[in-house]
Design an enzyme around this catalytic site. Structure first.
Site, short mmCIF file in Angstrom:
data_model
loop_
_atom_site.label_atom_id
_atom_site.label_comp_id
_atom_site.label_asym_id
_atom_site.label_seq_id
_atom_site.Cartn_x
_atom_site.Cartn_y
_atom_site.Cartn_z
CE LYS A 120 45.12 -24.80 6.37
NZ LYS A 120 45.39 -23.88 7.47
NE ARG A 125 43.47 -27.39 11.98
CZ ARG A 125 42.86 -26.40 10.73
NH1 ARG A 125 42.05 -27.11 9.92
NH2 ARG A 125 43.11 -24.99 11.22
NE ARG A 134 40.74 -15.97 8.40
CZ ARG A 134 40.98 -16.89 8.27
NH1 ARG A 134 41.56 -17.59 7.59
NH2 ARG A 134 41.36 -17.58 9.53
NE ARG A 141 37.85 -18.94 11.02
CZ ARG A 141 38.87 -19.51 10.81
NH1 ARG A 141 38.48 -19.50 9.09
NH2 ARG A 141 39.08 -20.38 11.32
NE ARG A 185 42.45 -20.89 14.46
CZ ARG A 185 41.90 -19.26 13.32
NH1 ARG A 185 41.74 -18.53 14.57
NH2 ARG A 185 41.59 -19.28 12.34
P1 AMP Z 1 40.53 -23.43 10.04
O1 AMP Z 1 38.75 -23.35 9.22
O2 AMP Z 1 40.53 -24.73 9.37
O3 AMP Z 1 40.94 -22.47 9.94
O4 AMP Z 1 39.77 -24.26 11.08
C1 AMP Z 1 38.83 -23.52 12.05
C2 AMP Z 1 39.05 -24.66 13.31
O5 AMP Z 1 38.33 -26.06 12.84
C3 AMP Z 1 39.98 -25.18 14.06
O6 AMP Z 1 41.10 -24.19 14.58
C4 AMP Z 1 39.85 -26.77 14.40
O7 AMP Z 1 39.24 -26.66 16.22
C5 AMP Z 1 38.72 -27.01 13.93
N1 AMP Z 1 38.81 -27.71 12.57
C6 AMP Z 1 39.11 -28.17 11.38
N2 AMP Z 1 39.26 -29.13 10.52
C7 AMP Z 1 40.14 -29.87 11.75
C8 AMP Z 1 40.82 -30.32 11.61
N3 AMP Z 1 40.83 -31.52 10.77
N4 AMP Z 1 41.10 -31.25 12.92
C9 AMP Z 1 40.29 -30.55 14.34
N5 AMP Z 1 40.22 -29.83 13.83
C10 AMP Z 1 39.90 -28.68 13.10
#
Ligand code: AMP
Length: 190
Positions: A14, A89, A128, A134, A145
């Protein structure tokens, strides 16, 4: 005005595709994951809340995410199209996004779902973990996740399918080939 939701499991690409899309179509890239990481880095109240969920591989509460998103969108010029990366999400977030878009006099144009099988996702996330460091890219958190994605996030697809805004994209292969497939869909909307 073009407003795109890019959707897919953790590791589906993404972020990579969002950057390419934002550049080509002149959209503001909004990653709620990045907003969380920034808030954590700045040690804000929302950052403290977000960290406690992210470290467990769980979703940050809708309210916290929506507060951060609202503040970000308010900072954009009017008439600025957006690409939402990692949002919505949950179905509750998808519903909230309709209202947010309405209050800006616009709506979501399309949801692009990057389809990648689970073995490939795990391989990409582990790779990654080595390169980006991260805190949530470790085997245990990754598994959580992916589980959370299936239970809480997948229903979002149906929400957009019912509204005829759902477009699946084959998310494996060369990055530029994937981007080509994305552009075919977006060019039809313009
Ligand atoms: P990402 O960078 O999009 O993979 O997000 C990393 C983490 O941030 C996720 O595993 C969630 O814990 C949190 N997170 C990011 N976007 C959301 C969202 N829209 N709703 C809830 N948690 C989020």
């Amino acid at each position: 005005m073009l407003n795109v939701v890019i959707f897919g499991a953790p590791g589906s690409g993404k972020g990579t595709q969002s950057k390419l899309i934002a550049e080509k179509y002149n959209l503001a890239h909004v990653s709620t994951g990045d907003l969380c990481r920034k808030a954590i880095h700045n040690n804000t109240h929302e950052g403290v809340i977000a960290k406690s969920y992210i470290d467990k591989g769980e979703l940050v509460p809708d309210e916290t995410i929506l507060n951060m998103l609202d503040a970000f969108l308010e900072s954009l010029p009017r008439e600025q199209g957006v690409i939402f990366d990692g949002f919505p999400r949950t179905v509750a977030q998808a519903e909230a996004l309709i209202e947010i878009m309405q209050s800006h006099g616009t709506k979501v144009s399309v949801l692009l779902n990057l389809e990648v099988d689970s073995d490939e996702l795990m391989a990409r996330l582990l790779k990654r973990a080595e390169t980006e460091g991260r805190s949530d890219d470790n085997v245990e958190t990754i598994q959580k996740r992916l589980e959370v994605y299936e239970k809480q996030t997948l229903p979002v697809i149906e929400f957009y399918r019912q509204r005829r805004l759902y477009k699946p994209i084959v998310g494996v292969g060369d990055i530029n080939d994937i981007f080509g497939r994305v552009c075919e869909v977006l060019n039809e909307l313009k």
